[in-house]
Scaffold this motif. Sequence first.
Motif, PDB file in Angstrom:
ATOM      1  N   GLY A 374      10.962   3.320   9.577  1.00 28.51           N
ATOM      2  CA  GLY A 374       9.631   3.846   9.344  1.00 28.51           C
ATOM      3  C   GLY A 374       8.672   2.722   9.003  1.00 28.51           C
ATOM      4  N   MET A 375       7.461   2.764   9.572  1.00 29.48           N
ATOM      5  CA  MET A 375       6.428   1.768   9.296  1.00 29.48           C
ATOM      6  C   MET A 375       5.138   2.483   8.903  1.00 29.48           C
ATOM      7  SD  MET A 375       7.539  -1.326   9.654  1.00 29.48           S
ATOM      8  CE  MET A 375       9.288  -1.704   9.894  1.00 29.48           C
ATOM      9  N   VAL A 376       4.488   1.987   7.866  1.00 29.58           N
ATOM     10  CA  VAL A 376       3.235   2.594   7.416  1.00 29.58           C
ATOM     11  C   VAL A 376       2.073   1.665   7.741  1.00 29.58           C
ATOM     12  CG1 VAL A 376       4.334   3.911   5.579  1.00 29.58           C
ATOM     13  CG2 VAL A 376       3.448   1.639   5.080  1.00 29.58           C
ATOM     14  N   ARG A 377       0.903   2.247   7.862  1.00 28.49           N
ATOM     15  CA  ARG A 377      -0.297   1.457   8.071  1.00 28.49           C
ATOM     16  C   ARG A 377      -0.477   0.486   6.912  1.00 28.49           C
ATOM     17  NH1 ARG A 377      -3.144   1.302  12.993  1.00 28.49           N
ATOM     18  NH2 ARG A 377      -2.525   3.199  14.113  1.00 28.49           N
ATOM     19  N   ASN A 378      -0.867  -0.739   7.230  1.00 25.98           N
ATOM     20  CA  ASN A 378      -1.000  -1.780   6.219  1.00 25.98           C
ATOM     21  C   ASN A 378      -2.238  -1.536   5.369  1.00 25.98           C
ATOM     22  OD1 ASN A 378      -0.981  -4.131   4.715  1.00 25.98           O
ATOM     23  ND2 ASN A 378      -0.374  -5.412   6.437  1.00 25.98           N
ATOM     24  N   GLU A 379      -2.012  -1.268   4.090  1.00 25.18           N
ATOM     25  CA  GLU A 379      -3.113  -1.023   3.160  1.00 25.18           C
ATOM     26  C   GLU A 379      -3.107  -2.039   2.028  1.00 25.18           C
ATOM     27  OE1 GLU A 379      -2.728   3.028   1.973  1.00 25.18           O
ATOM     28  OE2 GLU A 379      -3.298   3.820   3.935  1.00 25.18           O
ATOM     29  N   GLY A 380      -2.629  -3.243   2.352  1.00 21.58           N
ATOM     30  CA  GLY A 380      -2.717  -4.332   1.376  1.00 21.58           C
ATOM     31  C   GLY A 380      -1.497  -4.518   0.502  1.00 21.58           C
ATOM     32  N   GLU A 381      -0.425  -3.765   0.737  1.00 19.92           N
ATOM     33  CA  GLU A 381       0.781  -3.966  -0.059  1.00 19.92           C
ATOM     34  C   GLU A 381       1.427  -5.298   0.328  1.00 19.92           C
ATOM     35  OE1 GLU A 381       1.891  -2.229  -2.464  1.00 19.92           O
ATOM     36  OE2 GLU A 381       0.910  -0.284  -2.305  1.00 19.92           O
ATOM     37  N   PRO A 382       1.956  -6.038  -0.649  1.00 20.69           N
ATOM     38  CA  PRO A 382       2.615  -7.309  -0.319  1.00 20.69           C
ATOM     39  C   PRO A 382       3.965  -7.063   0.331  1.00 20.69           C
ATOM     40  CG  PRO A 382       2.874  -6.821  -2.650  1.00 20.69           C
ATOM     41  CD  PRO A 382       1.966  -5.755  -2.092  1.00 20.69           C
ATOM     42  N   ALA A 486       1.509   7.255   5.256  1.00 21.26           N
ATOM     43  CA  ALA A 486       1.471   6.321   4.118  1.00 21.26           C
ATOM     44  C   ALA A 486       1.995   6.966   2.845  1.00 21.26           C
ATOM     45  CB  ALA A 486       0.045   5.818   3.916  1.00 21.26           C
ATOM     46  N   ASP A 487       1.874   8.294   2.726  1.00 14.96           N
ATOM     47  CA  ASP A 487       2.315   8.915   1.473  1.00 14.96           C
ATOM     48  C   ASP A 487       3.830   9.071   1.386  1.00 14.96           C
ATOM     49  OD1 ASP A 487       2.515  10.941   3.293  1.00 14.96           O
ATOM     50  OD2 ASP A 487       1.168  12.333   2.265  1.00 14.96           O
ATOM     51  N   THR A 488       4.570   8.548   2.386  1.00 10.24           N
ATOM     52  CA  THR A 488       6.030   8.457   2.245  1.00 10.24           C
ATOM     53  C   THR A 488       6.433   7.169   1.538  1.00 10.24           C
ATOM     54  OG1 THR A 488       6.341   7.367   4.397  1.00 10.24           O
ATOM     55  CG2 THR A 488       6.379   9.780   4.365  1.00 10.24           C
ATOM     56  N   PHE A 489       5.455   6.308   1.255  1.00 11.39           N
ATOM     57  CA  PHE A 489       5.730   5.003   0.630  1.00 11.39           C
ATOM     58  C   PHE A 489       5.043   4.952  -0.721  1.00 11.39           C
ATOM     59  CE2 PHE A 489       4.577   0.302   0.462  1.00 11.39           C
ATOM     60  CZ  PHE A 489       5.819  -0.085  -0.005  1.00 11.39           C
TER      61      PHE A 489
END
Length: 507
Positions: A374-382, A486-489
């Motif tokens: 699974g890959m989420v949209r990049n929202e600035g997480e390191p 994104a709310d799976t992360f």
Amino acid sequence: MEILQTDIDILNRKGITPETLQMQLDALRDGFPYLKIEGPATVGHGITSPSGDMVARSIEIWDQFIASGGSVMKMVPASGAASRMFKDLFSFLDGKKDKPGNDFMKTFFERLTDFAFFPKLNCVCIRNYGVSAHTLLAEGRYKDIVSALIGEEGLAYGQLPKALLDFHKTMGGSRCAIAEHLAEGAEYAADKKKTVRIHFTVSEDHIPLVEKKIEEIKGWMEAASGVKFDISFSIQKPSTDTVASNPDGTPYRENGELFFRPGGHGALIENLNDLDADVIFIKNIDNVVPAEESATTVEYKKVLGGILVATRQRIDEYCRKLSKGLPTDAELDEMLSFVKDVLCVENKLTGKMLPVDKAAYLLSKLNRPLRVCGMVRNEGEPGGGPFMVYSPDGTVQPQILESTQLDPKDSKRLLAQATHFNPVDLVCSIRDWKGNKYDLPEFVDRATGFISSKSREGHEIKALELPGLWNGAMSNWNTIFVEVPADTFNPVKTVNDLLRPSHQPSK
């Protein structure tokens, strides 16, 4: 290097060969080569964004897989201590200021009662200081509160593993990270007999505490969820420890003995190799939400599982055909299209190959462990992300990379182009078309790894981490990237992450 008798003794105790020791020292001295990157994986180029129909069909496939008796396991890396999570609190406790001086600490104290652990913290404050946490706040005794939370005379949260920390409030109580993983696993990883197998990798020091917690919660959670939990544990093997070196690459010694450190999460490929199931989910200990808010997470776990099962069935079908003899040209073309379009593995030379060479190429690419990530949209997480990477044979295929694996002269551009982030949301197939388990260490890219500078007893040392579990340790797997919401992360890297809406009760 000259190998001393004491070196041989410690190598024998750990199960490390002299050849492995020399390879580690060579890596510490020479470093690792940067990977050759075609570009970031994006939707339509390495990442699949599932349609509504694909989501529904994948869930149906997953439910059929379970109903047909498929075996499932969930693996949760949970060895890490929570000390990093409380880094800011340790700094405040050791600092000269008695009042919070930055936004992080101000938020921590302002919202202290919103933490799931607050009731226990309050009891410790009363026990240790004779007054409540509210009184300590009113009196400005901030350091006493922090000491009660992370200190050994208090809740000792600074020394415990994340697995045992109270993450979420429940009706009349709280739930730790382990309990949330059990609750989540019951929703998608129960087999036909309603048994949920979950494997935790934990620090050896923490096993008694984790086992005690499991004993406390297992019974009532089984009754509440209608399943049986089969819980197992393992520790990182001593044979996966890595030697440290001086800055010049020579072995670092303490009291005349080689000094070894844990090899990082890449060492867990050995633990994964010991597990046995048709499908194995992998998810970090700190990425959980309250059970009542887990519907989206559960839905997409089934989606990833269904995609894995369907893909594995196609791969096994093709491998059986290839193992029986040379397929027809039409069949070879179908397989090449599958490898290119579904597995996103491309070699531009296949068009010039003879049929027999195409067949050999296909079998080499298909007959590998499989993972769906699974890959989420990049929202600035390191952290790392999905890229399209060149293999030594010239093939381009999906890989999960850390920024340190990118050439610095290209990394800024490549990271700016990246659209997605790796949340460590994996589902794995580790058996071939005959039902035999793959030997997973054979698929590790030993030319990858991580080197960092550390301070040890006042000495600067170089530390070596093995190829990461979802990085180099799985480099030679077949990999499918799937976009997930994104709310799976919902990771918990700092204590204040527990104040995010995803970790707070619904209003």
